[in-house]
Design a protein around this motif. Structure first.
Motif, PDB file in Angstrom:
ATOM      1  N   ILE A 173       2.985   1.644  98.045  1.00 47.55           N
ATOM      2  CA  ILE A 173       3.102   0.983  96.735  1.00 47.55           C
ATOM      3  C   ILE A 173       2.170   1.629  95.719  1.00 47.55           C
ATOM      4  N   LEU A 174       0.939   1.884  96.136  1.00 49.89           N
ATOM      5  CA  LEU A 174      -0.044   2.439  95.207  1.00 49.89           C
ATOM      6  C   LEU A 174       0.304   3.867  94.799  1.00 49.89           C
ATOM      7  N   GLU A 175       1.015   4.585  95.662  1.00 49.40           N
ATOM      8  CA  GLU A 175       1.407   5.953  95.327  1.00 49.40           C
ATOM      9  C   GLU A 175       2.461   6.007  94.230  1.00 49.40           C
ATOM     10  N   LEU A 176       3.079   4.873  93.924  1.00 47.66           N
ATOM     11  CA  LEU A 176       4.041   4.822  92.821  1.00 47.66           C
ATOM     12  C   LEU A 176       3.344   4.957  91.477  1.00 47.66           C
ATOM     13  N   SER A 177       2.048   4.683  91.431  1.00 52.01           N
ATOM     14  CA  SER A 177       1.283   4.798  90.189  1.00 52.01           C
ATOM     15  C   SER A 177      -0.035   5.501  90.490  1.00 52.01           C
ATOM     16  N   PRO A 178       0.027   6.807  90.839  1.00 57.32           N
ATOM     17  CA  PRO A 178      -1.162   7.525  91.294  1.00 57.32           C
ATOM     18  C   PRO A 178      -2.244   7.708  90.236  1.00 57.32           C
ATOM     19  N   ASN A 179      -1.845   7.673  88.965  1.00 57.18           N
ATOM     20  CA  ASN A 179      -2.824   7.954  87.903  1.00 57.18           C
ATOM     21  C   ASN A 179      -3.465   6.710  87.312  1.00 57.18           C
ATOM     22  N   GLU A 236       8.859   1.627  88.167  1.00 60.20           N
ATOM     23  CA  GLU A 236       8.931   2.292  89.478  1.00 60.20           C
ATOM     24  C   GLU A 236       8.808   1.275  90.608  1.00 60.20           C
ATOM     25  N   HIS A 237       7.920   0.305  90.435  1.00 63.17           N
ATOM     26  CA  HIS A 237       7.731  -0.718  91.460  1.00 63.17           C
ATOM     27  C   HIS A 237       8.956  -1.637  91.550  1.00 63.17           C
ATOM     28  N   TYR A 238       9.550  -1.907  90.400  1.00 59.42           N
ATOM     29  CA  TYR A 238      10.766  -2.732  90.369  1.00 59.42           C
ATOM     30  C   TYR A 238      11.862  -2.088  91.212  1.00 59.42           C
ATOM     31  N   GLU A 239      12.083  -0.789  91.029  1.00 64.07           N
ATOM     32  CA  GLU A 239      13.112  -0.078  91.791  1.00 64.07           C
ATOM     33  C   GLU A 239      12.768  -0.071  93.279  1.00 64.07           C
ATOM     34  N   TYR A 240      11.491   0.091  93.583  1.00 62.48           N
ATOM     35  CA  TYR A 240      11.073   0.116  94.984  1.00 62.48           C
ATOM     36  C   TYR A 240      11.362  -1.228  95.646  1.00 62.48           C
ATOM     37  N   VAL A 241      11.007  -2.317  94.967  1.00 60.36           N
ATOM     38  CA  VAL A 241      11.255  -3.661  95.515  1.00 60.36           C
ATOM     39  C   VAL A 241      12.754  -3.888  95.701  1.00 60.36           C
ATOM     40  N   ASP A 246      -5.932   3.274  87.316  1.00 58.80           N
ATOM     41  CA  ASP A 246      -7.241   2.927  87.871  1.00 58.80           C
ATOM     42  C   ASP A 246      -7.108   1.739  88.816  1.00 58.80           C
ATOM     43  N   ASN A 247      -8.216   1.380  89.444  1.00 57.32           N
ATOM     44  CA  ASN A 247      -8.200   0.303  90.440  1.00 57.32           C
ATOM     45  C   ASN A 247      -7.796  -1.031  89.830  1.00 57.32           C
ATOM     46  N   LYS A 248      -8.196  -1.258  88.576  1.00 60.66           N
ATOM     47  CA  LYS A 248      -7.851  -2.523  87.921  1.00 60.66           C
ATOM     48  C   LYS A 248      -6.336  -2.651  87.773  1.00 60.66           C
ATOM     49  N   ALA A 249      -5.686  -1.550  87.386  1.00 63.16           N
ATOM     50  CA  ALA A 249      -4.226  -1.574  87.224  1.00 63.16           C
ATOM     51  C   ALA A 249      -3.535  -1.739  88.577  1.00 63.16           C
ATOM     52  N   LYS A 250      -4.086  -1.110  89.609  1.00 67.20           N
ATOM     53  CA  LYS A 250      -3.502  -1.248  90.945  1.00 67.20           C
ATOM     54  C   LYS A 250      -3.643  -2.674  91.451  1.00 67.20           C
ATOM     55  N   ASP A 251      -4.780  -3.283  91.153  1.00 65.55           N
ATOM     56  CA  ASP A 251      -4.983  -4.689  91.538  1.00 65.55           C
ATOM     57  C   ASP A 251      -3.987  -5.591  90.815  1.00 65.55           C
ATOM     58  N   ALA A 252      -3.654  -5.220  89.577  1.00 66.03           N
ATOM     59  CA  ALA A 252      -2.727  -6.033  88.778  1.00 66.03           C
ATOM     60  C   ALA A 252      -1.330  -6.049  89.394  1.00 66.03           C
ATOM     61  N   ILE A 253      -0.829  -4.882  89.804  1.00 65.51           N
ATOM     62  CA  ILE A 253       0.515  -4.839  90.384  1.00 65.51           C
ATOM     63  C   ILE A 253       0.531  -5.513  91.745  1.00 65.51           C
ATOM     64  N   LEU A 254      -0.518  -5.341  92.534  1.00 65.51           N
ATOM     65  CA  LEU A 254      -0.563  -5.994  93.840  1.00 65.51           C
ATOM     66  C   LEU A 254      -0.615  -7.508  93.695  1.00 65.51           C
ATOM     67  N   ALA A 255      -1.340  -7.980  92.692  1.00 61.46           N
ATOM     68  CA  ALA A 255      -1.411  -9.431  92.451  1.00 61.46           C
ATOM     69  C   ALA A 255      -0.037  -9.982  92.110  1.00 61.46           C
ATOM     70  N   LEU A 256       0.729  -9.232  91.314  1.00 62.82           N
ATOM     71  CA  LEU A 256       2.074  -9.669  90.930  1.00 62.82           C
ATOM     72  C   LEU A 256       2.998  -9.694  92.146  1.00 62.82           C
ATOM     73  N   LEU A 257       2.939  -8.654  92.967  1.00 58.38           N
ATOM     74  CA  LEU A 257       3.797  -8.577  94.153  1.00 58.38           C
ATOM     75  C   LEU A 257       3.428  -9.644  95.173  1.00 58.38           C
ATOM     76  N   LYS A 258       2.144  -9.889  95.349  1.00 64.68           N
ATOM     77  CA  LYS A 258       1.714 -10.915  96.305  1.00 64.68           C
ATOM     78  C   LYS A 258       2.140 -12.305  95.854  1.00 64.68           C
ATOM     79  N   HIS A 259       2.121 -12.522  94.550  1.00 63.76           N
ATOM     80  CA  HIS A 259       2.541 -13.835  94.046  1.00 63.76           C
ATOM     81  C   HIS A 259       4.038 -14.037  94.236  1.00 63.76           C
TER      82      HIS A 259
END
Length: 729
Positions: free
Chosen positions: A362-368, A329-334, A370-383
């Motif tokens: 961005i976080l609403e793409l994966s509403p279910n 979902e994040h891939y398509e959004y980007v 946890d915070n650890k998983a949300k931090d993981a996707i944000l870390a990837l996008l920020k990098h």
């Protein structure tokens, strides 16, 4: 030839066991073999898709096959339609493995007779012959009755065979969770109906949640709980596949990735490996649920990396493919919102206007998650997209300060490279980076003429802008021989500094300036000052035109003013001398100030001449104007500035004013010039006042007579001012 793809297939041998599942499988097989009871047992092997259930079944079968009293049957439920056909087919498979016949000889003959196109009609004809034409007897109906055997009778017959047999059966049914809902229900009913078979063990492999959900819909409540209740009535021994250790899954995935790179002959540096593994650990590992995902990831890389290798940043591409597999979902959004990730000014604008809350979206793409998983996707996008930090820190300026670096490294954060990461191809008029790399590699082996021709081919296949951009961002790894050949070839390629306007080929200021800046940057990369100066000397002499040589010289002098000195003051003066000698040679019989009418160019040439030999300059001008006083008008016009039309870009001579007079007065004998003007043109000059030229209009154009009048005005104003100053003193 060995495939570069990893087959998503279960493993068949113990030495292929990378997740320590063999011992687990061996214990299940041992438990089955040690059970000497004749009662039927139903084992359920539970696990999600891709977790390796089929591999475990293979390992169990290997261990069971060591006992000759065990018959292993792999029943494939995909081939049959209807519950009765499924049951009968299952019975046939069992009896075949027991070397028995499911049907009696009489039943088989009846079935053949029923299916025959000839037997029934022939017998019917014979009956009618003896019984008369009115006979209504049809043996086809009789054959149909005789060939039909009750399913319960068949089941009893199979069970008797099992009772008589010295073998035990292990029936393995895999991939139940891939069937449709009706087929799943039929399989479960089949097992339930035959769960009283003697000496038989069923091993059913499936995703319990999916199967329970499918079965649950068959009941009135239609929920998951109802499905599990049904399963509990069938599965006597539920066994859940042990979870793969994360360390083993990590190792397996990385091995697949590096195997993919190796097969495609792609090398990455130690630093690149560290960068990939750091983000892999942080953002991909949390989503790495099973080996099947690892294989999908490796296969995605195996397919796409060869297409774009050399045209993208390898590590960025590996991570983007990771985004596609693990965060679709994040891939398509980007992919569909590039500005939100690479356009610094766009982000600035939307933040200023509160148009979008990017982190929330961005976080609403994966509403279910946890915070650890949300931090993981944000870390990837920020990098991957450092400007994302702008959403968290408005004072972050990475988009401006690192733009050139991202382009040079072919990063996905670069506007020029972003799209190819998602389209897997270059856009129109783009030069392949591999082509540029080959161009650089072969420079030393080609003559200047060959390099010029190759540059022209590259430009024709793309555009001047694209070529200059590629040259501007090429890696700083070229040796001075390559830099020299590149520079001395580019200054002989007219396409790089000329343009066609109204059918005429004219010099383009924008292209010329870009080329000059590029050459300055390339010279700066040469550490050997002697070689750097030699190249600059060649530029002054060999450039396609004097104008180009002058503008490159001007760019080199700009650096001197900004304290980025490429050369010593004497070397700068000598470059000016070379440029002046070239201008004099190209002027031929014309005075230099008649040949060159650009004020900036003539000012520089005369100023440089004044520094290197002031007396020679004065004698040069004095000799010409005394011998040909009519040439003075060209001298004054040359030192008159140009004005540009803001609408069409055209230029015209403006006004000769005090500042330009003072510059000329510093270099030449203006008393002599003044006297000669009046001596040969006094009546014309004094006949009317000088006219001020409107620099922004097209109606008035400067004339030689008017510019001479403006010179006389400047001269006389200065003399009057000097006289006033003396009287005051």
């Amino acid at each position: 030839m060995k495939s570069v793809y990893s087959a998503d297939q279960p493993v068949l041998k113990q030495d292929q066991d990378v997740f320590q599942r063999y011992e687990f499988s061996k214990r299940i097989a041992k438990t089955i073999l040690n059970d000497k009871g004749e009662e039927c047992k139903v084992i359920g092997l539970y696990g999600a898709w891709g977790e390796g259930k089929t591999s475990v079944l293979n390992f169990i079968a290997i261990e069971l096959s060591n006992d000759t009293n065990v018959k292993i049957i792999r029943f494939n439920p995909w081939r049959y339609k209807g519950e009765e056909e499924l049951l009968v087919s299952f019975f046939k498979v069992i009896t075949k493995n027991l070397d028995k016949n499911l049907y009696t000889s009489f039943e088989n003959i009846s079935k053949k007779a029923e299916k025959s196109k000839f037997v029934g009609p022939i017998i019917n004809t014979i009956i009618k012959y003896f019984a008369g034409p009115s006979s209504k007897i049809d043996v086809s109906d009789l054959f149909k009755i005789l060939s039909t055997t009750d399913v319960e009778l068949l089941k009893e017959r199979v069970n008797n065979y099992l009772k008589e047999s010295s073998h035990t059966l292990v029936v393995i049914i895999d991939d139940i969770d891939r069937l449709d809902k009706n087929e799943i229900h039929a399989i479960m009913k089949m097992v339930k109906l035959t769960a009283d078979f003697l000496k038989t063990t069923y091993i059913l492999s499936f995703d319990d949640k999916m199967v329970a959900s499918a079965i649950g819909e068959k009941f009135t409540t239609g929920d998951l709980k109802a499905g599990y209740n049904f399963l509990e009535k069938i599965i006597q021994i539920p066994i859940r596949l042990p979870q793969i250790k994360l360390s083993a899954l990590r190792k397996y995935t990385l091995n697949k990735v590096y195997e993919c790179l190796s097969k495609n002959k792609i090398n990455i540096t130690e630093d690149e490996t560290k960068r990939f593994e750091r983000i892999f650990e942080q953002s991909i590992i949390p989503r790495l649920a099973n080996p099947r995902l690892a294989v999908r990831y490796a296969n995605s890389l195996s397919f796409s990396i060869p297409i774009l290798y050399g045209e993208i940043n390898t590590i960025d591409f590996m991570l983007i493919e990771g985004l596609k597999i693990f965060y679709p979902e994040h891939y398509e959004y980007v992919k569909n919102n590039s500005n939100s990730f690479i356009n610094y000014r766009y982000i600035d604008n939307i933040l200023a206007n509160n148009q979008i809350d990017f982190p929330k979206e961005i976080l609403e793409l994966s509403p279910n998650t946890d915070n650890k998983a949300k931090d993981a996707i944000l870390a990837l996008l920020k990098h991957l997209f450092p400007v994302v930090e702008k959403y968290y820190d408005k004072n972050n300026h990475l988009g401006i300060t690192h733009k050139k670096e991202w382009y040079t490294e072919k990063r996905v954060a670069s506007m020029e490279y972003f799209r190819r990461y998602f389209t897997y191809c270059l856009e129109d008029n783009q030069i392949a980076d591999i082509t540029i790399s080959e161009f650089f590699t072969s420079l030393n082996n080609k003559s200047n003429k060959q390099v010029i021709e190759e540059i022209q081919v590259l430009i024709a296949a793309s555009s001047i802008d694209e070529f200059l951009m590629k040259m501007s961002h090429m890696p700083k790894l070229l040796n001075f021989n390559k830099i020299s050949k590149l520079i001395l070839s580019m200054i002989r390629v007219p396409e790089l500094f000329n343009e066609t306007n109204a059918g005429l080929i004219i010099e383009s200021p924008s292209l010329r300036n870009r080329l000059s800046v590029l050459i300055f940057d390339k010279l700066l990369e040469i550490d050997d000052l002697t070689i750097r100066y030699e190249i600059a000397q060649n530029i002054m002499v060999d450039s396609d035109s004097f104008s180009l040589a002058y503008h490159i010289n001007n760019e080199l002098r700009r650096a001197f003013k900004n304290d980025e000195k490429l050369f010593t003051p004497d070397e700068y003066n000598n470059l000016g001398l070379l440029l002046r000698n070239r201008a004099l040679n190209e002027a031929g019989d014309l005075p230099l100030f008649q040949s060159i009418q650009k004020v900036s160019q003539i000012q520089y040439l005369f100023q440089n001449w004044n520094i290197t030999d002031a007396l020679e300059l004065q004698n040069y001008v004095s000799n010409i104007i005394n011998q040909y006083p009519e040439k003075i008008k060209y001298l004054i016009m040359a030192f008159t500035p140009e004005a540009s039309n803001l609408y069409d870009g055209s230029t015209k001579k403006a006004n000769f004013e005090d500042g330009y007079f003072n510059f000329l007065d510093h270099l030449l004998n203006t008393d002599e010039i003044y006297k000669l003007i009046l001596q040969y043109n006094e009546s014309e000059i004094k006949s009317q006042n000088s006219q001020y030229i409107d620099e922004f209009g097209n109606e008035q154009l400067q004339t030689y007579d008017n510019v001479l009048r403006q010179f006389v005005d400047c001269y006389e104003r200065k003399k009057a001012a000097n006289l006033t100053s003396k009287i005051t003193l």
